[in-house]
Design a protein around this motif. Sequence first.
Motif, PDB file in Angstrom:
ATOM      1  N   GLY A 146       0.815  -1.208   0.000  1.00 20.36           N
ATOM      2  CA  GLY A 146       0.000   0.000   0.000  1.00 20.36           C
ATOM      3  C   GLY A 146       0.840   1.244   0.000  1.00 20.36           C
ATOM      4  O   GLY A 146       1.982   1.249   0.464  1.00 20.36           O
ATOM      5  N   GLY A 147       0.281   2.300  -0.569  1.00 19.68           N
ATOM      6  CA  GLY A 147       0.921   3.609  -0.539  1.00 19.68           C
ATOM      7  C   GLY A 147      -0.137   4.650  -0.252  1.00 19.68           C
ATOM      8  O   GLY A 147      -1.235   4.588  -0.812  1.00 19.68           O
ATOM      9  N   VAL A 148       0.166   5.587   0.648  1.00 19.61           N
ATOM     10  CA  VAL A 148      -0.771   6.644   1.009  1.00 19.61           C
ATOM     11  C   VAL A 148      -0.178   7.974   0.585  1.00 19.61           C
ATOM     12  O   VAL A 148       0.951   8.306   0.960  1.00 19.61           O
ATOM     13  CB  VAL A 148      -1.042   6.651   2.535  1.00 19.61           C
ATOM     14  N   ILE A 149      -0.925   8.730  -0.224  1.00 16.77           N
ATOM     15  CA  ILE A 149      -0.491  10.061  -0.647  1.00 16.77           C
ATOM     16  C   ILE A 149      -1.453  11.075  -0.051  1.00 16.77           C
ATOM     17  O   ILE A 149      -2.669  10.990  -0.257  1.00 16.77           O
ATOM     18  CB  ILE A 149      -0.462  10.169  -2.189  1.00 16.77           C
ATOM     19  N   ALA A 150      -0.919  12.021   0.718  1.00 16.34           N
ATOM     20  CA  ALA A 150      -1.724  13.079   1.313  1.00 16.34           C
ATOM     21  C   ALA A 150      -1.193  14.416   0.811  1.00 16.34           C
ATOM     22  O   ALA A 150       0.003  14.693   0.926  1.00 16.34           O
ATOM     23  CB  ALA A 150      -1.653  13.012   2.838  1.00 16.34           C
ATOM     24  N   ASN A 151      -2.084  15.190   0.201  1.00 17.53           N
ATOM     25  CA  ASN A 151      -1.699  16.491  -0.345  1.00 17.53           C
ATOM     26  C   ASN A 151      -0.480  16.389  -1.263  1.00 17.53           C
ATOM     27  O   ASN A 151       0.411  17.235  -1.242  1.00 17.53           O
ATOM     28  CB  ASN A 151      -1.437  17.484   0.809  1.00 17.53           C
ATOM     29  N   GLY A 152      -0.445  15.334  -2.068  1.00 19.30           N
ATOM     30  CA  GLY A 152       0.617  15.164  -3.072  1.00 19.30           C
ATOM     31  C   GLY A 152       1.896  14.547  -2.567  1.00 19.30           C
ATOM     32  O   GLY A 152       2.823  14.340  -3.345  1.00 19.30           O
ATOM     33  N   ASN A 153       1.971  14.257  -1.268  1.00 20.01           N
ATOM     34  CA  ASN A 153       3.191  13.677  -0.707  1.00 20.01           C
ATOM     35  C   ASN A 153       2.940  12.298  -0.121  1.00 20.01           C
ATOM     36  O   ASN A 153       1.896  12.072   0.503  1.00 20.01           O
ATOM     37  CB  ASN A 153       3.748  14.582   0.409  1.00 20.01           C
ATOM     38  N   ILE A 154       3.907  11.395  -0.315  1.00 18.27           N
ATOM     39  CA  ILE A 154       3.817  10.067   0.289  1.00 18.27           C
ATOM     40  C   ILE A 154       3.870  10.206   1.809  1.00 18.27           C
ATOM     41  O   ILE A 154       4.707  10.929   2.350  1.00 18.27           O
ATOM     42  CB  ILE A 154       4.994   9.183  -0.199  1.00 18.27           C
ATOM     43  N   VAL A 155       2.974   9.512   2.488  1.00 17.75           N
ATOM     44  CA  VAL A 155       3.031   9.451   3.955  1.00 17.75           C
ATOM     45  C   VAL A 155       4.016   8.347   4.311  1.00 17.75           C
ATOM     46  O   VAL A 155       3.803   7.182   3.963  1.00 17.75           O
ATOM     47  CB  VAL A 155       1.635   9.156   4.556  1.00 17.75           C
ATOM     48  N   GLN A 156       5.115   8.728   4.968  1.00 18.64           N
ATOM     49  CA  GLN A 156       6.174   7.757   5.239  1.00 18.64           C
ATOM     50  C   GLN A 156       6.177   7.239   6.673  1.00 18.64           C
ATOM     51  O   GLN A 156       6.618   6.129   6.924  1.00 18.64           O
ATOM     52  CB  GLN A 156       7.533   8.387   4.903  1.00 18.64           C
ATOM     53  N   GLY A 157       5.669   8.048   7.595  1.00 19.15           N
ATOM     54  CA  GLY A 157       5.695   7.622   8.992  1.00 19.15           C
ATOM     55  C   GLY A 157       7.070   7.822   9.606  1.00 19.15           C
ATOM     56  O   GLY A 157       8.006   8.263   8.940  1.00 19.15           O
ATOM     57  N   ILE A 158       7.196   7.470  10.871  1.00 20.72           N
ATOM     58  CA  ILE A 158       8.409   7.767  11.625  1.00 20.72           C
ATOM     59  C   ILE A 158       9.625   6.987  11.125  1.00 20.72           C
ATOM     60  O   ILE A 158      10.749   7.457  11.177  1.00 20.72           O
ATOM     61  CB  ILE A 158       8.187   7.556  13.155  1.00 20.72           C
ATOM     62  N   ASN A 159       9.418   5.764  10.593  1.00 19.58           N
ATOM     63  CA  ASN A 159      10.584   5.023  10.075  1.00 19.58           C
ATOM     64  C   ASN A 159      10.303   4.357   8.729  1.00 19.58           C
ATOM     65  O   ASN A 159      10.834   3.302   8.421  1.00 19.58           O
ATOM     66  CB  ASN A 159      11.093   3.997  11.105  1.00 19.58           C
ATOM     67  N   GLY A 160       9.452   5.014   7.937  1.00 21.31           N
ATOM     68  CA  GLY A 160       9.251   4.550   6.557  1.00 21.31           C
ATOM     69  C   GLY A 160       8.278   3.408   6.395  1.00 21.31           C
ATOM     70  O   GLY A 160       8.114   2.881   5.306  1.00 21.31           O
ATOM     71  N   ALA A 161       7.597   3.007   7.466  1.00 19.52           N
ATOM     72  CA  ALA A 161       6.716   1.826   7.387  1.00 19.52           C
ATOM     73  C   ALA A 161       5.237   2.188   7.249  1.00 19.52           C
ATOM     74  O   ALA A 161       4.382   1.320   7.365  1.00 19.52           O
ATOM     75  CB  ALA A 161       6.930   0.940   8.619  1.00 19.52           C
ATOM     76  N   ALA A 162       4.932   3.470   6.983  1.00 19.66           N
ATOM     77  CA  ALA A 162       3.522   3.850   6.794  1.00 19.66           C
ATOM     78  C   ALA A 162       2.975   3.215   5.523  1.00 19.66           C
ATOM     79  O   ALA A 162       3.723   2.886   4.604  1.00 19.66           O
ATOM     80  CB  ALA A 162       3.399   5.369   6.722  1.00 19.66           C
ATOM     81  N   GLY A 163       1.669   3.038   5.475  1.00 21.47           N
ATOM     82  CA  GLY A 163       1.024   2.511   4.270  1.00 21.47           C
ATOM     83  C   GLY A 163       1.120   1.007   4.116  1.00 21.47           C
ATOM     84  O   GLY A 163       0.782   0.474   3.057  1.00 21.47           O
ATOM     85  N   GLU A 164       1.557   0.296   5.166  1.00 24.98           N
ATOM     86  CA  GLU A 164       1.641  -1.172   5.058  1.00 24.98           C
ATOM     87  C   GLU A 164       0.248  -1.774   5.273  1.00 24.98           C
ATOM     88  O   GLU A 164      -0.033  -2.457   6.264  1.00 24.98           O
ATOM     89  CB  GLU A 164       2.655  -1.732   6.062  1.00 24.98           C
ATOM     90  N   ILE A 165      -0.612  -1.499   4.305  1.00 21.92           N
ATOM     91  CA  ILE A 165      -2.017  -1.882   4.375  1.00 21.92           C
ATOM     92  C   ILE A 165      -2.174  -3.403   4.465  1.00 21.92           C
ATOM     93  O   ILE A 165      -3.079  -3.911   5.116  1.00 21.92           O
ATOM     94  CB  ILE A 165      -2.754  -1.293   3.147  1.00 21.92           C
ATOM     95  N   GLY A 166      -1.259  -4.122   3.828  1.00 27.42           N
ATOM     96  CA  GLY A 166      -1.318  -5.587   3.837  1.00 27.42           C
ATOM     97  C   GLY A 166      -1.194  -6.187   5.227  1.00 27.42           C
ATOM     98  O   GLY A 166      -1.552  -7.351   5.431  1.00 27.42           O
ATOM     99  N   HIS A 167      -0.697  -5.385   6.180  1.00 24.81           N
ATOM    100  CA  HIS A 167      -0.491  -5.927   7.528  1.00 24.81           C
ATOM    101  C   HIS A 167      -1.491  -5.388   8.555  1.00 24.81           C
ATOM    102  O   HIS A 167      -1.308  -5.545   9.754  1.00 24.81           O
ATOM    103  CB  HIS A 167       0.969  -5.732   7.950  1.00 24.81           C
ATOM    104  N   ILE A 168      -2.569  -4.790   8.036  1.00 26.49           N
ATOM    105  CA  ILE A 168      -3.724  -4.526   8.899  1.00 26.49           C
ATOM    106  C   ILE A 168      -4.259  -5.888   9.334  1.00 26.49           C
ATOM    107  O   ILE A 168      -4.381  -6.810   8.512  1.00 26.49           O
ATOM    108  CB  ILE A 168      -4.818  -3.768   8.120  1.00 26.49           C
ATOM    109  N   THR A 169      -4.556  -6.042  10.616  1.00 26.93           N
ATOM    110  CA  THR A 169      -5.087  -7.329  11.088  1.00 26.93           C
ATOM    111  C   THR A 169      -6.547  -7.457  10.678  1.00 26.93           C
ATOM    112  O   THR A 169      -7.380  -6.631  11.042  1.00 26.93           O
ATOM    113  CB  THR A 169      -4.942  -7.440  12.616  1.00 26.93           C
TER     114      THR A 169
END
Length: 324
Positions: A146-169
């Motif tokens: 998964g990738g999340v783009i907010a206001n044209g920018n990738i949301v990266q999170g504190i250590n680059g692991a944002a958007g890991e939609i596949g690991h939602i329980t």
Amino acid sequence: MADQWIVGVDLGGTTTKLAFISMDGEIIHKWEIPTDNSNEGQNITKNIANTIDEKLEELSFLKGKLIGIGMGAPGPVDYENGVILNVVNLGWNDNFPLKASLEKATSLPAAIENDANCAALGEMWKGAGNGAKDLVCVTLGTGVGGGVIANGNIVQGINGAAGEIGHITSIPDGGAACNCGKTGCLETVASATGIVRLAMVELKKDELTGELSRKLRENGKITAKDVFDSARNGDALAIRALDEVSFHLGFALANIANTLNPEKIVLGGGVSKAGAILIESVKEKFGKFAFTPVRESTKLALATLGNDAGVIGAAWLIKNKLNK
């Protein structure tokens, strides 16, 4: 600068896709090479540099034609420092300095991002996102990215692991084991392998009649495509499996949309090739779980760039750097 090219690279565990891309996002030339992950991945950036030089020579262009190289890599990436945090299948140690390694090998300015994030950027720039600045891209393949783009920018999170939609329980108790070490992740029910596993559970319960069970008997196995094809043909068992996949996907995407309210959620990856039967089923479940204003404003769409999304998004990383 307008007639210069960007190198877009989509690094996979088995193959590496490369493309020369114009400043307005058009693919000039694309090709791929095997990914050599032997020797702790030491050959990967060297091979990329070599194939770029060979391709320039073949096309009779000098290195000065290239303005930079963007790369999508599997796993969490520290974008600012160009470090890939951990990759299971590329042989690199944790915190591998990929940007520095790529710049040294190619003598080009480099930018590194997670591969699913690159696919999202590609769809935003040239694909189904169609310029939407608030976008969620979900890649449904062997795994779920998964990738999340907010206001044209990738949301990266504190250590680059944002958007890991596949690991939602998705299944909190008794879920199947995921490669990440958890159980019950969305990836275990919505990836190609997850879909096959769900269908096999249904097949074990059934009297083994119908199209899907016939395919299993004839071929000794089934694929995610078999499940969708059989569902399209009215196979009750395949429809049950599709319904479960759509429930989990629609539920997860509705919760993501309730949190982010994106303009679009784009479904890509091999599984998305199922087309209307998948997206219509997911839309129905999404509608059930999405908050009313979100349901009315967030559109679900199929990705349009296919395998090119990653290289186009990787090129966008360089274009975006130049525009800053």
